[in-house]
Design a protein around this motif. Structure first.
Motif, PDB file in Angstrom:
ATOM      1  N   ASP A   2      44.385  38.451  36.480  1.00  0.00           N
ATOM      2  CA  ASP A   2      43.859  38.419  35.108  1.00  0.00           C
ATOM      3  C   ASP A   2      42.410  37.927  35.117  1.00  0.00           C
ATOM      4  OD1 ASP A   2      43.536  38.470  32.382  1.00  0.00           O
ATOM      5  OD2 ASP A   2      44.668  36.617  32.044  1.00  0.00           O
ATOM      6  N   PRO A  17      39.628  38.992  33.647  1.00  0.00           N
ATOM      7  CA  PRO A  17      38.976  38.772  32.351  1.00  0.00           C
ATOM      8  C   PRO A  17      39.445  37.490  31.657  1.00  0.00           C
ATOM      9  CG  PRO A  17      39.665  41.054  32.552  1.00  0.00           C
ATOM     10  CD  PRO A  17      40.280  40.312  33.706  1.00  0.00           C
ATOM     11  N   ALA A  63      32.082  35.691  30.751  1.00  0.00           N
ATOM     12  CA  ALA A  63      32.744  36.984  30.928  1.00  0.00           C
ATOM     13  C   ALA A  63      33.063  37.178  32.399  1.00  0.00           C
ATOM     14  CB  ALA A  63      31.848  38.119  30.433  1.00  0.00           C
ATOM     15  N   ARG A  80      35.020  40.248  35.115  1.00  0.00           N
ATOM     16  CA  ARG A  80      35.735  41.521  35.239  1.00  0.00           C
ATOM     17  C   ARG A  80      35.900  41.863  36.713  1.00  0.00           C
ATOM     18  NH1 ARG A  80      32.367  46.723  34.935  1.00  0.00           N
ATOM     19  NH2 ARG A  80      30.299  46.026  35.513  1.00  0.00           N
ATOM     20  N   ARG A  83      34.268  41.176  42.056  1.00  0.00           N
ATOM     21  CA  ARG A  83      34.253  40.683  40.683  1.00  0.00           C
ATOM     22  C   ARG A  83      32.811  40.565  40.203  1.00  0.00           C
ATOM     23  NH1 ARG A  83      37.550  35.301  39.840  1.00  0.00           N
ATOM     24  NH2 ARG A  83      35.510  34.479  40.298  1.00  0.00           N
TER      25      ARG A  83
END
Length: 156
Positions: free
Chosen positions: A40, A42, A53, A55, A63
């Protein structure tokens, strides 16, 4: 300006000139903590206050992280062993004078929960090393707050 850092490996967490280790026990299971760290990505912005932020890239092998204040990192995952370890190396950043940076999250089962151990390993110009050493108390505070927030998130 993006800067490329040294492509160090996982062994850097033991040999870095600047190395901090923080640990905190929480009631969440190693499985749940590992999922929050590795799967997970985000969600990091919801429990780690300094992360604005996050991702996953390239199927989770890399990442992109943006911190509050504007610092950015592109990272490569060095280890993702379920319920045991999640580690990554910073490949590029806009932070000045860093040479290398690896972070390792170790998950140790304790009772019905997890001892979360975070190792921050870095190298940089002498002024950066000094600044990082001075930032140690704040980094420990941020880690403890993040792990408490993660525990709240996982228990809800």
């Amino acid at each position: 300006m993006e800067r490329h850092l040294a492509p160090v490996g996982l062994e850097f967490v033991e040999s870095a000139p600047v190395r901090f280790v923080f640990a905190q026990e929480i009631s969440s299971s190693p499985e749940a903590v590992f999922h929050a760290l590795a799967d997970d990505v985000p969600g990091w912005a919801d429990w780690f206050g300094q992360v604005k932020a996050a991702r996953a890239l390239e199927g989770g092998e890399r990442r992109e992280i943006r911190l509050v204040g504007g610092t950015r990192f592109q990272e490569t995952i060095l280890a993702a062993k379920p319920c045991e370890v999640y580690a990554y190396r910073v490949d590029t950043t806009n932070a000045p004078a860093l040479r290398a940076l690896v972070e390792e999250w170790r998950l140790i089962p304790v009772g019905g929960g997890t001892r979360v151990r975070w190792t921050f390993a870095a190298d940089g110009a002498p002024g950066v090393r000094l600044a990082l050493r001075g930032a140690r108390p704040g980094m420990g505070w941020a880690f403890r707050g993040a792990v408490r927030a993660l525990e709240r998130r996982l228990s809800s």
